[in-house]
Design a protein around this motif. Structure first.
Motif, mmCIF file in Angstrom:
data_model
loop_
_atom_site.group_PDB
_atom_site.id
_atom_site.type_symbol
_atom_site.label_atom_id
_atom_site.label_comp_id
_atom_site.label_asym_id
_atom_site.label_seq_id
_atom_site.Cartn_x
_atom_site.Cartn_y
_atom_site.Cartn_z
ATOM 1 N N TYR A 169 3.569 1.163 2.796
ATOM 2 C CA TYR A 169 4.669 2.092 2.496
ATOM 3 C C TYR A 169 4.196 3.520 2.750
ATOM 4 C CZ TYR A 169 7.323 -1.589 0.149
ATOM 5 O OH TYR A 169 8.043 -2.725 -0.122
ATOM 6 N N THR A 170 4.986 4.277 3.516
ATOM 7 C CA THR A 170 4.593 5.647 3.821
ATOM 8 C C THR A 170 5.818 6.556 3.776
ATOM 9 O OG1 THR A 170 3.384 6.983 5.434
ATOM 10 C CG2 THR A 170 4.663 5.153 6.341
ATOM 11 N N ASP A 171 5.739 7.696 4.463
ATOM 12 C CA ASP A 171 6.852 8.659 4.376
ATOM 13 C C ASP A 171 7.763 8.606 5.607
ATOM 14 O OD1 ASP A 171 5.042 9.707 6.149
ATOM 15 O OD2 ASP A 171 4.721 11.591 5.098
ATOM 16 N N THR B 250 6.840 7.761 19.251
ATOM 17 C CA THR B 250 5.867 8.834 19.040
ATOM 18 C C THR B 250 6.143 9.428 17.657
ATOM 19 O OG1 THR B 250 4.814 10.773 20.021
ATOM 20 C CG2 THR B 250 7.221 10.695 20.141
ATOM 21 N N ASP B 251 5.332 10.390 17.214
ATOM 22 C CA ASP B 251 5.495 10.919 15.857
ATOM 23 C C ASP B 251 6.913 11.471 15.648
ATOM 24 O OD1 ASP B 251 5.382 12.238 13.442
ATOM 25 O OD2 ASP B 251 3.366 13.030 13.770
ATOM 26 N N PRO B 252 7.715 10.844 14.780
ATOM 27 C CA PRO B 252 9.108 11.271 14.601
ATOM 28 C C PRO B 252 9.240 12.658 13.967
ATOM 29 C CG PRO B 252 8.517 9.607 12.977
ATOM 30 C CD PRO B 252 7.374 9.699 13.938
ATOM 31 N N ARG B 253 8.158 13.147 13.357
ATOM 32 C CA ARG B 253 8.221 14.496 12.768
ATOM 33 C C ARG B 253 8.126 15.563 13.850
ATOM 34 N NH1 ARG B 253 8.314 13.895 7.704
ATOM 35 N NH2 ARG B 253 7.351 12.040 6.841
ATOM 36 N N GLY C 71 8.954 3.464 9.557
ATOM 37 C CA GLY C 71 8.426 2.512 10.532
ATOM 38 C C GLY C 71 7.562 3.220 11.556
ATOM 39 N N ILE C 72 7.169 2.452 12.560
ATOM 40 C CA ILE C 72 6.364 3.011 13.652
ATOM 41 C C ILE C 72 7.320 3.391 14.778
ATOM 42 C CG2 ILE C 72 4.560 2.509 15.346
ATOM 43 C CD1 ILE C 72 3.499 0.425 13.200
ATOM 44 N N TYR C 73 7.186 4.593 15.252
ATOM 45 C CA TYR C 73 8.085 5.121 16.287
ATOM 46 C C TYR C 73 7.356 5.208 17.629
ATOM 47 C CZ TYR C 73 11.779 6.310 12.963
ATOM 48 O OH TYR C 73 12.795 6.232 12.047
ATOM 49 N N LYS D 104 0.846 -1.198 0.000
ATOM 50 C CA LYS D 104 0.000 0.000 0.000
ATOM 51 C C LYS D 104 0.877 1.242 0.000
ATOM 52 C CE LYS D 104 -2.152 3.508 2.277
ATOM 53 N NZ LYS D 104 -1.684 4.484 3.288
ATOM 54 N N SER E 138 -2.412 8.501 16.721
ATOM 55 C CA SER E 138 -1.257 8.270 15.851
ATOM 56 C C SER E 138 -1.749 7.834 14.474
ATOM 57 C CB SER E 138 -0.384 7.181 16.470
ATOM 58 O OG SER E 138 0.554 6.776 15.531
ATOM 59 N N LYS E 139 -1.645 8.739 13.480
ATOM 60 C CA LYS E 139 -2.341 8.458 12.218
ATOM 61 C C LYS E 139 -1.527 7.594 11.246
ATOM 62 C CE LYS E 139 -0.978 12.264 9.280
ATOM 63 N NZ LYS E 139 -1.382 13.014 8.138
ATOM 64 N N VAL E 140 -0.413 7.050 11.721
ATOM 65 C CA VAL E 140 0.407 6.253 10.807
ATOM 66 C C VAL E 140 -0.374 5.071 10.234
ATOM 67 C CG1 VAL E 140 1.576 4.984 12.680
ATOM 68 C CG2 VAL E 140 2.689 5.205 10.476
ATOM 69 N N MET F 125 -2.384 3.075 20.139
ATOM 70 C CA MET F 125 -1.726 4.266 19.596
ATOM 71 C C MET F 125 -2.576 4.904 18.500
ATOM 72 S SD MET F 125 2.211 2.931 19.525
ATOM 73 C CE MET F 125 2.991 4.251 18.632
ATOM 74 N N GLY G 129 -0.504 8.852 0.267
ATOM 75 C CA GLY G 129 -0.537 10.053 -0.568
ATOM 76 C C GLY G 129 0.815 10.672 -0.896
HETATM 77 P P1 ADP Z 1 0.211 8.096 4.272
HETATM 78 O O1 ADP Z 1 -0.139 9.282 3.439
HETATM 79 O O2 ADP Z 1 1.352 7.292 3.722
HETATM 80 O O3 ADP Z 1 -0.989 7.254 4.634
HETATM 81 P P2 ADP Z 1 0.086 9.352 6.880
HETATM 82 O O4 ADP Z 1 0.413 10.822 6.837
HETATM 83 O O5 ADP Z 1 -1.338 8.950 6.972
HETATM 84 O O6 ADP Z 1 0.802 8.675 5.632
HETATM 85 O O7 ADP Z 1 0.879 8.636 8.092
HETATM 86 C C1 ADP Z 1 2.262 8.792 8.195
HETATM 87 C C2 ADP Z 1 2.571 9.873 9.230
HETATM 88 O O8 ADP Z 1 2.167 9.422 10.514
HETATM 89 C C3 ADP Z 1 4.037 10.177 9.398
HETATM 90 O O9 ADP Z 1 4.477 11.135 8.466
HETATM 91 C C4 ADP Z 1 4.115 10.692 10.841
HETATM 92 O O10 ADP Z 1 4.167 12.099 10.894
HETATM 93 C C5 ADP Z 1 2.787 10.250 11.465
HETATM 94 N N1 ADP Z 1 2.930 9.531 12.728
HETATM 95 C C6 ADP Z 1 2.191 9.791 13.843
HETATM 96 N N2 ADP Z 1 2.542 8.990 14.841
HETATM 97 C C7 ADP Z 1 3.528 8.175 14.369
HETATM 98 C C8 ADP Z 1 4.311 7.119 14.948
HETATM 99 N N3 ADP Z 1 4.128 6.736 16.207
HETATM 100 N N4 ADP Z 1 5.243 6.521 14.161
HETATM 101 C C9 ADP Z 1 5.410 6.889 12.878
HETATM 102 N N5 ADP Z 1 4.713 7.877 12.282
HETATM 103 C C10 ADP Z 1 3.785 8.523 13.016
#
Ligand code: ADP
Ligand code: ASP
Ligand code: MG
Length: 282
Positions: A173-175, A182-185, A178-180, A7, A209-211, A204, A10
């Motif tokens: 696959y995302t940006d 907390t939000d690594p950004r 992996g899963i951290y 997958k 956490s929208k990952v 989470m 965006g």
């Molecule tokens: P996509 O468009 O690939 O679906 P999303 O923006 O929905 O991506 O999800 C990826 C984002 O989730 C990351 O850029 C990150 O900022 C955020 N995020 C929030 N919590 C976490 C976490 N615990 N680990 C990793 N990413 C996280």
């Protein structure tokens, strides 16, 4: 040979250049002999724009027409991905939700998947075609109307397709890679987890956490789908195809608690930007 669902969110399909990068990841898996279904989101920002247009047209609107509009972003990326794959010599075709069909209930705007018959899909994949599937959308079979699965719903589409195909792994696959914790950004010191349990990830996701969309984690937990989160921005040629290296060598695996030796009291911290706390003292 493994059955692999890949997958791409965006940001991973934000423009044609990035779609070409996605196609190289897919080609790596197909060239290794894996059977591949790809699930794509709309280009970054596209769904927000579509939602904006709907609200501009009428703040109070028919949810079925909302779905007709917002489902269109995924149609574009699925077609483009199939075109790019074909241009690279990979047999591929696009599938929209109604063509598979991905059947949903009537809750337009945040519909739940009821079932995926998918016989034609399986036949096409058995014939060696990569299936490029629109995430986020399905069809409500009684009224035959397009339905969408709620924001972030392509994650759920991917896990549901993995269940229907009895896939060996569902790779999201995302940006981020992996899963951290907390939000690594937001917290650069956050640590990447190599494995996280369905239960922990569910907690989470549901606390912000929208990952991964919460529903996708629920579905993965119920059907015990091995779900892995990894970055599409890792060079496609630097990654081993599924089956050629242990899954844990890259990204984060969401799996059963029994597979995680060292459990922690706190695995991660989630946040929600759109919530406020007001305390009244008297
Ligand atoms: P996509 O468009 O690939 O679906 P999303 O923006 O929905 O991506 O999800 C990826 C984002 O989730 C990351 O850029 C990150 O900022 C955020 N995020 C929030 N919590 C976490 C976490 N615990 N680990 C990793 N990413 C996280
Ligand atoms: N395109 C949809 C959204 O932006 C679905 C997704 O990306 O998962 O919510
Ligand atoms: Mg997402």
């Amino acid at each position: 040979m493994a059955v692999v669902v890949m997958k791409f969110g965006g940001t991973s399909v934000a423009d044609v250049e990035r779609i070409k990068n996605v196609a190289r990841h897919v080609k790596r898996e197909a060239d290794a002999g894996n059977k591949v279904a790809v699930v794509v989101s709309a280009m970054a920002g596209a769904t927000n724009q579509l939602v904006g247009w709907v609200n501009e047209a009428a703040p109070l609107h028919d949810k079925r027409e909302y779905d007709a509009v917002v489902a269109s972003g995924e149609q574009v990326t699925a077609g483009l991905t199939a075109i790019v794959l074909q241009s690279m010599g990979v047999k591929a075709r696009s599938w929209q939700g109604w063509q598979i069909p991905i059947e949903t209930n009537t809750a337009h705007g945040s519909a739940r998947i009821a079932g995926i018959p998918g016989d034609d899909l399986r036949r096409s994949m058995d014939a060696g075609e990569v299936a490029v599937i629109t995430g986020f959308q399905g069809i409500e079979p009684k009224a035959r109307r397009i339905a969408t699965l709620g924001r972030g719903g392509s994650d759920t589409s991917a896990v549901a397709v993995a269940v229907a195909l009895k896939a060996d792994v569902c790779d999201i696959y995302t940006d981020v890679d992996g899963i951290y914790t907390t939000d690594p950004r937001i917290v650069p010191k956050a640590r990447r987890l190599s494995k996280v349990s369905y239960e922990e990830m569910l907690e989470m996701a549901s606390s912000g956490s929208k990952v991964l969309q919460t529903r996708s984690v629920e579905l993965a937990m119920v059907h015990q789908v091995r779900t892995r989160v990894l970055s599409s921005f890792t060079k496609p040629e630097d990654m081993a195809p599924v089956g050629a290296a242990p899954l844990e060598s890259v990204g984060t695996i969401v799996c059963g608690e029994d597979e995680i030796m060292e459990t922690q009291v706190v695995s991660g911290i989630a946040y929600a930007r759109d919530e406020a706390k007001i305390t009244m003292l008297k």
